[in-house]
Design a protein around this motif. Structure first.
Motif, PDB file in Angstrom:
ATOM      1  N   LYS A  39       0.823  -1.215   0.000  1.00 39.05           N
ATOM      2  CA  LYS A  39       0.000   0.000   0.000  1.00 39.05           C
ATOM      3  C   LYS A  39       0.855   1.262   0.000  1.00 39.05           C
ATOM      4  N   SER A  40       1.958   1.245   0.740  1.00 41.85           N
ATOM      5  CA  SER A  40       2.801   2.441   0.841  1.00 41.85           C
ATOM      6  C   SER A  40       3.764   2.601  -0.341  1.00 41.85           C
ATOM      7  N   HIS A  41       3.909   1.559  -1.163  1.00 39.73           N
ATOM      8  CA  HIS A  41       4.815   1.631  -2.313  1.00 39.73           C
ATOM      9  C   HIS A  41       4.105   1.249  -3.616  1.00 39.73           C
ATOM     10  N   GLU A  42       2.788   1.340  -3.624  1.00 41.18           N
ATOM     11  CA  GLU A  42       2.006   0.852  -4.752  1.00 41.18           C
ATOM     12  C   GLU A  42       2.381   1.511  -6.069  1.00 41.18           C
ATOM     13  N   ASP A  43       2.520   2.815  -6.072  1.00 45.55           N
ATOM     14  CA  ASP A  43       2.795   3.528  -7.325  1.00 45.55           C
ATOM     15  C   ASP A  43       4.120   3.106  -7.952  1.00 45.55           C
ATOM     16  N   GLU A  44       5.159   3.005  -7.140  1.00 44.78           N
ATOM     17  CA  GLU A  44       6.470   2.643  -7.700  1.00 44.78           C
ATOM     18  C   GLU A  44       6.513   1.176  -8.123  1.00 44.78           C
ATOM     19  N   ILE A  45       5.760   0.316  -7.421  1.00 42.34           N
ATOM     20  CA  ILE A  45       5.692  -1.101  -7.817  1.00 42.34           C
ATOM     21  C   ILE A  45       4.981  -1.223  -9.157  1.00 42.34           C
ATOM     22  N   LYS A  46       3.848  -0.526  -9.306  1.00 44.63           N
ATOM     23  CA  LYS A  46       3.101  -0.552 -10.561  1.00 44.63           C
ATOM     24  C   LYS A  46       3.942  -0.015 -11.715  1.00 44.63           C
ATOM     25  N   LYS A  47       4.693   1.046 -11.472  1.00 44.24           N
ATOM     26  CA  LYS A  47       5.539   1.644 -12.504  1.00 44.24           C
ATOM     27  C   LYS A  47       6.635   0.672 -12.925  1.00 44.24           C
ATOM     28  N   ASP A  48       7.216  -0.005 -11.941  1.00 47.71           N
ATOM     29  CA  ASP A  48       8.261  -0.985 -12.208  1.00 47.71           C
ATOM     30  C   ASP A  48       7.734  -2.104 -13.103  1.00 47.71           C
ATOM     31  N   VAL A  49       6.527  -2.589 -12.805  1.00 44.33           N
ATOM     32  CA  VAL A  49       5.912  -3.657 -13.584  1.00 44.33           C
ATOM     33  C   VAL A  49       5.595  -3.170 -14.998  1.00 44.33           C
ATOM     34  N   GLN A 126      -2.361 -13.157  -4.460  1.00 46.75           N
ATOM     35  CA  GLN A 126      -3.145 -13.066  -5.694  1.00 46.75           C
ATOM     36  C   GLN A 126      -3.621 -11.635  -5.910  1.00 46.75           C
ATOM     37  N   TRP A 127      -4.095 -11.003  -4.853  1.00 47.77           N
ATOM     38  CA  TRP A 127      -4.578  -9.618  -4.938  1.00 47.77           C
ATOM     39  C   TRP A 127      -3.433  -8.666  -5.296  1.00 47.77           C
ATOM     40  N   ILE A 128      -2.291  -8.828  -4.632  1.00 41.91           N
ATOM     41  CA  ILE A 128      -1.142  -7.950  -4.889  1.00 41.91           C
ATOM     42  C   ILE A 128      -0.635  -8.116  -6.319  1.00 41.91           C
ATOM     43  N   LEU A 129      -0.507  -9.358  -6.775  1.00 43.51           N
ATOM     44  CA  LEU A 129      -0.005  -9.593  -8.129  1.00 43.51           C
ATOM     45  C   LEU A 129      -0.981  -9.089  -9.190  1.00 43.51           C
ATOM     46  N   LYS A 130      -2.268  -9.082  -8.844  1.00 42.71           N
ATOM     47  CA  LYS A 130      -3.267  -8.548  -9.777  1.00 42.71           C
ATOM     48  C   LYS A 130      -3.248  -7.017  -9.776  1.00 42.71           C
ATOM     49  N   MET A 131      -3.318  -6.408  -8.598  1.00 49.57           N
ATOM     50  CA  MET A 131      -3.392  -4.955  -8.497  1.00 49.57           C
ATOM     51  C   MET A 131      -2.119  -4.268  -8.983  1.00 49.57           C
ATOM     52  N   SER A 132      -0.987  -4.933  -8.831  1.00 53.80           N
ATOM     53  CA  SER A 132       0.288  -4.345  -9.253  1.00 53.80           C
ATOM     54  C   SER A 132       0.488  -4.427 -10.763  1.00 53.80           C
ATOM     55  N   GLY A 133      -0.340  -5.218 -11.428  1.00 47.74           N
ATOM     56  CA  GLY A 133      -0.223  -5.361 -12.877  1.00 47.74           C
ATOM     57  C   GLY A 133       0.624  -6.539 -13.319  1.00 47.74           C
ATOM     58  N   VAL A 134       1.098  -7.342 -12.353  1.00 47.04           N
ATOM     59  CA  VAL A 134       1.954  -8.479 -12.692  1.00 47.04           C
ATOM     60  C   VAL A 134       1.201  -9.486 -13.555  1.00 47.04           C
ATOM     61  N   PHE A 135      -0.028  -9.819 -13.180  1.00 48.20           N
ATOM     62  CA  PHE A 135      -0.796 -10.794 -13.953  1.00 48.20           C
ATOM     63  C   PHE A 135      -1.071 -10.281 -15.363  1.00 48.20           C
ATOM     64  N   LYS A 136      -1.415  -9.022 -15.478  1.00 43.39           N
ATOM     65  CA  LYS A 136      -1.675  -8.437 -16.798  1.00 43.39           C
ATOM     66  C   LYS A 136      -0.420  -8.505 -17.659  1.00 43.39           C
ATOM     67  N   LYS A 137       0.710  -8.149 -17.065  1.00 47.40           N
ATOM     68  CA  LYS A 137       1.984  -8.153 -17.794  1.00 47.40           C
ATOM     69  C   LYS A 137       2.361  -9.563 -18.229  1.00 47.40           C
ATOM     70  N   ALA A 138       2.054 -10.533 -17.380  1.00 51.93           N
ATOM     71  CA  ALA A 138       2.404 -11.925 -17.670  1.00 51.93           C
ATOM     72  C   ALA A 138       1.383 -12.612 -18.558  1.00 51.93           C
ATOM     73  N   GLY A 139       0.253 -11.949 -18.802  1.00 53.17           N
ATOM     74  CA  GLY A 139      -0.781 -12.549 -19.638  1.00 53.17           C
ATOM     75  C   GLY A 139      -1.583 -13.619 -18.919  1.00 53.17           C
ATOM     76  N   ILE A 140      -1.605 -13.544 -17.577  1.00 55.70           N
ATOM     77  CA  ILE A 140      -2.392 -14.509 -16.792  1.00 55.70           C
ATOM     78  C   ILE A 140      -3.731 -13.844 -16.493  1.00 55.70           C
ATOM     79  N   THR A 141      -4.729 -14.128 -17.307  1.00 55.39           N
ATOM     80  CA  THR A 141      -5.991 -13.383 -17.232  1.00 55.39           C
ATOM     81  C   THR A 141      -7.106 -14.109 -16.485  1.00 55.39           C
ATOM     82  N   ASP A 142      -7.065 -15.442 -16.442  1.00 56.25           N
ATOM     83  CA  ASP A 142      -8.157 -16.161 -15.789  1.00 56.25           C
ATOM     84  C   ASP A 142      -7.872 -16.338 -14.298  1.00 56.25           C
ATOM     85  N   GLN A 143      -8.926 -16.376 -13.509  1.00 60.44           N
ATOM     86  CA  GLN A 143      -8.787 -16.461 -12.058  1.00 60.44           C
ATOM     87  C   GLN A 143      -8.089 -17.745 -11.619  1.00 60.44           C
TER      88      GLN A 143
END
Length: 214
Positions: A39-49, A126-143
């Motif tokens: 939560k305190s580093h969300e923006d920089e984590i998302k940018k990194d991804v 699962q929530w962190i990897l989804k919200m950070s954009g990791v799943f989107k970047k990796a192409g993992i779209t299904d739950q």
């Protein structure tokens, strides 16, 4: 049974209870730290991804997922910070290789101190990897795929604790699960898959960053 043997058994049971309780609290503290750090580093984590060129070009297994995460420095930093308390307490309680000759006993303790936290950790990851954009970047779209990926990360961490303590085979966990009060909640399949990868370059590197050299 002689009095001395009884006293020794009681002492060992108390030591195991103390280890389980200490790690239960460490699991709680690490879960909170993981969420708070994100939560305190969300923006920089998302940018990194977002700026990463990392890709997954193979089957969705432990090596592929961990290797993908290793290419994301801020995500690795998040996991190191979040899981740090858990690893630190384990290393204070257990010396490297201490479980050798007592593998089933230590496997039992791991099963017991993780039982009420494994769902929270898997859902949290699962929530962190989804919200950070990791799943989107990796192409993992299904739950289902996302849950599997989070489960892989979680059981890789638990495998790291096991390997550090000296448990090198899944057999100790299979035996311990039968006698553990909460053995049914421990996914032997997911854990076995994680244990099978701990010596690979990517997974060994990931565990090393967590302080759990395999």
């Amino acid at each position: 049974m002689k009095l001395q043997a009884i006293a020794k058994q009681i002492l060992k049971e108390e030591e195991n209870k103390a280890q389980i309780n200490a790690m239960d609290q460490a699991m709680k503290a690490s879960a909170a730290e993981l969420a708070n750090y994100y939560k305190s580093h969300e923006d920089e984590i998302k940018k990194d991804v977002e700026q990463s060129n990392a890709t997954i070009n193979e089957a969705l297994g432990a090596v592929a997922i961990i290797g993908f995460i290793l290419a994301l420095p801020k995500v690795v930093e998040l996991l190191v910070k979040g899981i740090g308390k858990l690893v630190s307490v384990w290393k204070k309680l257990v010396k490297p290789g201490e479980a050798k000759g007592k593998e089933e006993e230590f496997a039992h303790n791991i099963i017991e101190f993780t039982h009420k936290w494994h769902n929270m950790y898997i859902l949290g990851l699962q929530w962190i990897l989804k919200m950070s954009g990791v799943f989107k970047k990796a192409g993992i779209t299904d739950q289902a795929g996302q849950k599997k990926a989070a489960e892989v990360v979680y059981y890789t961490i638990i495998a790291g604790l096991a390997i550090y303590s000296g448990i090198g085979a899944i057999g100790a966990f299979k035996a311990a699960a039968q006698g553990a009060a909460h053995g049914g909640g421990f996914s032997l399949g997911a854990f076995e898959a994680a244990m099978a990868t701990v010596k690979t370059g990517e997974v060994a590197q990931f565990l090393g960053k967590l302080g759990l050299k395999s």
